[in-house]
Design a protein around this motif. Sequence first.
Motif, short mmCIF file in Angstrom:
data_model
loop_
_atom_site.label_atom_id
_atom_site.label_comp_id
_atom_site.label_asym_id
_atom_site.label_seq_id
_atom_site.Cartn_x
_atom_site.Cartn_y
_atom_site.Cartn_z
N TYR A 277 -50.16 25.12 1.73
CA TYR A 277 -51.26 24.26 1.51
C TYR A 277 -52.17 24.41 0.61
CZ TYR A 277 -55.03 20.73 2.30
OH TYR A 277 -55.81 19.78 1.79
N ASP A 278 -52.91 25.82 0.96
CA ASP A 278 -54.13 26.06 0.19
C ASP A 278 -53.71 26.47 -1.09
OD1 ASP A 278 -55.57 26.01 2.41
OD2 ASP A 278 -55.55 28.21 2.95
N LYS A 279 -52.42 26.90 -1.33
CA LYS A 279 -51.93 27.44 -2.76
C LYS A 279 -51.90 26.08 -3.43
CE LYS A 279 -49.37 31.61 -1.49
NZ LYS A 279 -48.08 32.03 -1.48
N ILE A 280 -51.25 24.94 -2.91
CA ILE A 280 -50.99 23.71 -3.91
C ILE A 280 -52.27 23.04 -3.87
CG2 ILE A 280 -50.32 22.17 -1.83
CD1 ILE A 280 -48.89 22.23 -5.22
N TYR A 281 -53.12 23.18 -2.99
CA TYR A 281 -54.42 22.30 -3.14
C TYR A 281 -55.31 23.30 -4.27
CZ TYR A 281 -59.39 21.49 -2.44
OH TYR A 281 -60.75 20.56 -2.73
N ASN A 282 -55.06 24.40 -4.33
CA ASN A 282 -55.84 25.04 -5.39
C ASN A 282 -55.30 24.88 -6.84
OD1 ASN A 282 -57.51 26.39 -3.70
ND2 ASN A 282 -56.25 28.19 -3.68
N LEU A 283 -54.08 24.66 -7.02
CA LEU A 283 -53.16 24.17 -8.10
C LEU A 283 -53.57 22.61 -8.51
CD1 LEU A 283 -51.55 24.81 -10.77
CD2 LEU A 283 -49.58 24.19 -9.37
N ILE A 284 -53.49 21.83 -7.65
CA ILE A 284 -53.73 20.30 -8.30
C ILE A 284 -55.38 20.11 -8.38
CG2 ILE A 284 -54.23 19.46 -5.81
CD1 ILE A 284 -52.30 17.76 -8.48
N SER A 285 -56.27 20.81 -7.67
CA SER A 285 -57.54 20.85 -8.04
C SER A 285 -58.03 21.52 -9.42
CB SER A 285 -58.22 21.65 -6.93
OG SER A 285 -58.30 21.16 -5.71
N PHE A 286 -57.14 22.56 -9.72
CA PHE A 286 -57.23 23.04 -11.08
C PHE A 286 -56.84 22.10 -12.07
CE2 PHE A 286 -54.98 25.24 -14.97
CZ PHE A 286 -56.24 25.70 -15.04
N ASN B 70 -43.11 25.37 -10.32
CA ASN B 70 -42.32 26.54 -10.19
C ASN B 70 -42.81 27.70 -10.52
OD1 ASN B 70 -39.61 27.66 -8.86
ND2 ASN B 70 -39.10 27.81 -10.97
N ASN B 71 -43.41 27.52 -11.94
CA ASN B 71 -44.03 28.89 -12.69
C ASN B 71 -45.11 29.33 -11.50
OD1 ASN B 71 -42.09 28.47 -14.83
ND2 ASN B 71 -43.70 27.65 -16.05
N TYR B 72 -45.87 28.40 -11.08
CA TYR B 72 -46.91 28.91 -10.23
C TYR B 72 -46.60 29.40 -8.87
CZ TYR B 72 -51.12 28.04 -7.00
OH TYR B 72 -52.30 28.12 -6.36
N PHE B 73 -45.55 28.98 -8.43
CA PHE B 73 -45.11 29.60 -7.00
C PHE B 73 -44.22 30.78 -7.39
CE2 PHE B 73 -46.57 25.43 -5.23
CZ PHE B 73 -47.09 25.91 -4.09
N SER B 74 -43.87 31.05 -8.42
CA SER B 74 -43.21 32.45 -8.79
C SER B 74 -44.20 33.42 -8.93
CB SER B 74 -42.16 32.16 -10.02
OG SER B 74 -41.29 31.19 -9.79
N LEU B 75 -45.47 33.13 -9.22
CA LEU B 75 -46.34 34.30 -9.47
C LEU B 75 -46.40 35.08 -8.12
CD1 LEU B 75 -48.97 32.47 -11.36
CD2 LEU B 75 -47.35 33.83 -12.25
N SER B 76 -47.15 36.44 -7.98
CA SER B 76 -47.52 37.06 -7.18
C SER B 76 -48.49 36.54 -6.39
CB SER B 76 -47.67 38.62 -7.41
OG SER B 76 -48.87 38.55 -8.16
N ASP B 77 -48.79 36.87 -5.21
CA ASP B 77 -49.92 36.49 -4.29
C ASP B 77 -51.18 36.91 -4.87
OD1 ASP B 77 -48.14 35.14 -2.56
OD2 ASP B 77 -48.51 36.82 -0.80
N THR B 78 -51.15 37.96 -5.56
CA THR B 78 -52.47 38.47 -6.02
C THR B 78 -52.82 37.34 -7.30
OG1 THR B 78 -52.15 40.61 -5.55
CG2 THR B 78 -53.47 40.22 -7.48
N GLU B 79 -51.60 37.22 -8.16
CA GLU B 79 -52.00 36.27 -9.07
C GLU B 79 -52.45 34.67 -8.75
OE1 GLU B 79 -49.04 37.83 -12.75
OE2 GLU B 79 -48.06 37.28 -10.99
N LYS C 163 -50.94 31.10 -17.98
CA LYS C 163 -50.16 31.89 -16.93
C LYS C 163 -48.96 30.97 -16.24
CE LYS C 163 -50.38 35.92 -14.60
NZ LYS C 163 -50.11 37.27 -15.23
N LEU C 164 -49.43 29.44 -16.40
CA LEU C 164 -48.57 28.39 -15.91
C LEU C 164 -47.31 28.43 -16.88
CD1 LEU C 164 -51.30 26.10 -14.36
CD2 LEU C 164 -49.73 27.76 -12.98
N GLY C 165 -47.55 28.67 -18.00
CA GLY C 165 -46.52 28.40 -18.94
C GLY C 165 -46.71 27.01 -19.92
N VAL C 166 -47.99 26.80 -19.96
CA VAL C 166 -48.57 25.88 -20.95
C VAL C 166 -48.88 26.30 -22.01
CG1 VAL C 166 -50.33 23.87 -21.11
CG2 VAL C 166 -49.16 24.49 -18.66
N ASP C 167 -48.21 25.93 -23.26
CA ASP C 167 -48.50 26.40 -24.48
C ASP C 167 -49.95 26.22 -24.82
OD1 ASP C 167 -48.29 26.39 -27.62
OD2 ASP C 167 -47.04 27.73 -26.92
N LEU C 168 -50.54 27.03 -25.59
CA LEU C 168 -52.00 26.69 -26.43
C LEU C 168 -51.91 25.59 -27.02
CD1 LEU C 168 -53.18 30.43 -27.19
CD2 LEU C 168 -54.27 28.98 -25.41
#
Length: 474
Positions: free
Chosen positions: A217-226, A292-301, A449-454
Amino acid sequence: MGKKMTFDLQSLELLETYEFNVIVEDGKERFAGKLNLAPEKTTITIMGEQHNERKCSIGWDNLSQLTCTDINKKFFLYDLRLCRARNSSISRHPKSIGYFEAVFEVGFVVFCPFDVYEDNFVESINIHSEAINDWVGNTVTQENILSYYRNKKPLFNYAGALDEFVVGIDGVGTLGVPYNLSMHVSSLDFKSGILFPPSLLMHFNRCVDAEEMKRLYDKIYNLISFLVGNDVLVSKVDIGCGGLRFSNSGSLYYSSRSFRPKYNDGVTLFPLGKDLRFDSLGLPSMPLGIFNNYFSLSDTEIEYWGKYLKYKRMNNVEERFLGYFRLLEALVFKQKSYLDEAVLANLCEKSKAYLIRKFDDEKNVKRFLRGVPRYNKSKYNTEKCIQDFYELMPVELSSKWKFKKCDIGGMCKLRNDITHANEYYESEGEIEGKTKFIESLLVLALCLKLGVDLKVSVEFIYRISGYQLIASTE
């Protein structure tokens, strides 16, 4: 003032305050408790008499979990931290009887109105927030739902009719935005119709325990807040338990005051932009692959997004500057060697014996040689790494900034001066501007890092709150 409780309470809302008189389970014994759930703080107070035949084993220490009940409701408390406790004597003769009271602050609560929750039984979380409504926007799917209703078509017979999107998350399950359909008819209130607000639903490919559920939950909360550009004001989190006929069989409660939006300018940073009925913003659609890109990252990332929100909540501009700088430094870090690594390693090995004889210090010679490869890779310092990242910016973006590549060295110096409490001569307004510049680079780096092109990020980065601080006036 606690919210009045009802026997048929089905879920807890994060913006509400509750009080429950509960029975706390302690092995074979049961003790009275008062559970207070509030946006500011959640606490459990445990109290009772004890004597030789009746002892409380909870003790005066932090607890990982505690279970308590209130008639037909069950509460699973996690991450309990002892606030205060006291022991007193009621009588000593003819029987020694004591009284105890302990107050714990609770990290989070799993509430089950039907007493059905078991460990490793959570199969989904469903997040409700008006911020999700704004992020999704007005879409064709919503118009189709209304069309089905007007034409009296059974919505549940059409697969996917109530889904804005569903994507697979490798190793986790699925994530999507469903519409939560409810119908109402009341001649007394002169109204009838349907409601179908969106939510963010994560369904796991295996049942998980409460602590893993909270981490996800914390992971998805942080992403959607971003993506929203600010802390999301969550109103309710439904929990689905495996094997039950009803999908929403519980709810998550945690004290959310510190996660309230710091500001609210009504602008979503990166809207979903999928199948909009009217595209008034002209922004690119958000690529659904970022989940999927986000949850494929390491916990540190993945922690980068949580830390970014943490720094964003800070009131002190210097602390925000240092926090953003630290994250940007980690994201754009790269190494380059001064000398060819293989040739240097061979030379170090050949010179080892000579250096030991020369300095008569085998231990320190070996330690020195072990550090040579690390030094050799340090050709790029922080300033160089950030400057190289700056050069990746499309000119249509960087040309509109008041800060240029040559200003990055001064920002690195400011970081060092603040860190080491050196004297520096910058007004708070100047630091605010440089902080917003570093934050903007950080947001762009996180998007990459999420795979979004500049080229896509350029289209919405100006929507970041306070962006005018770095916009050129020329």
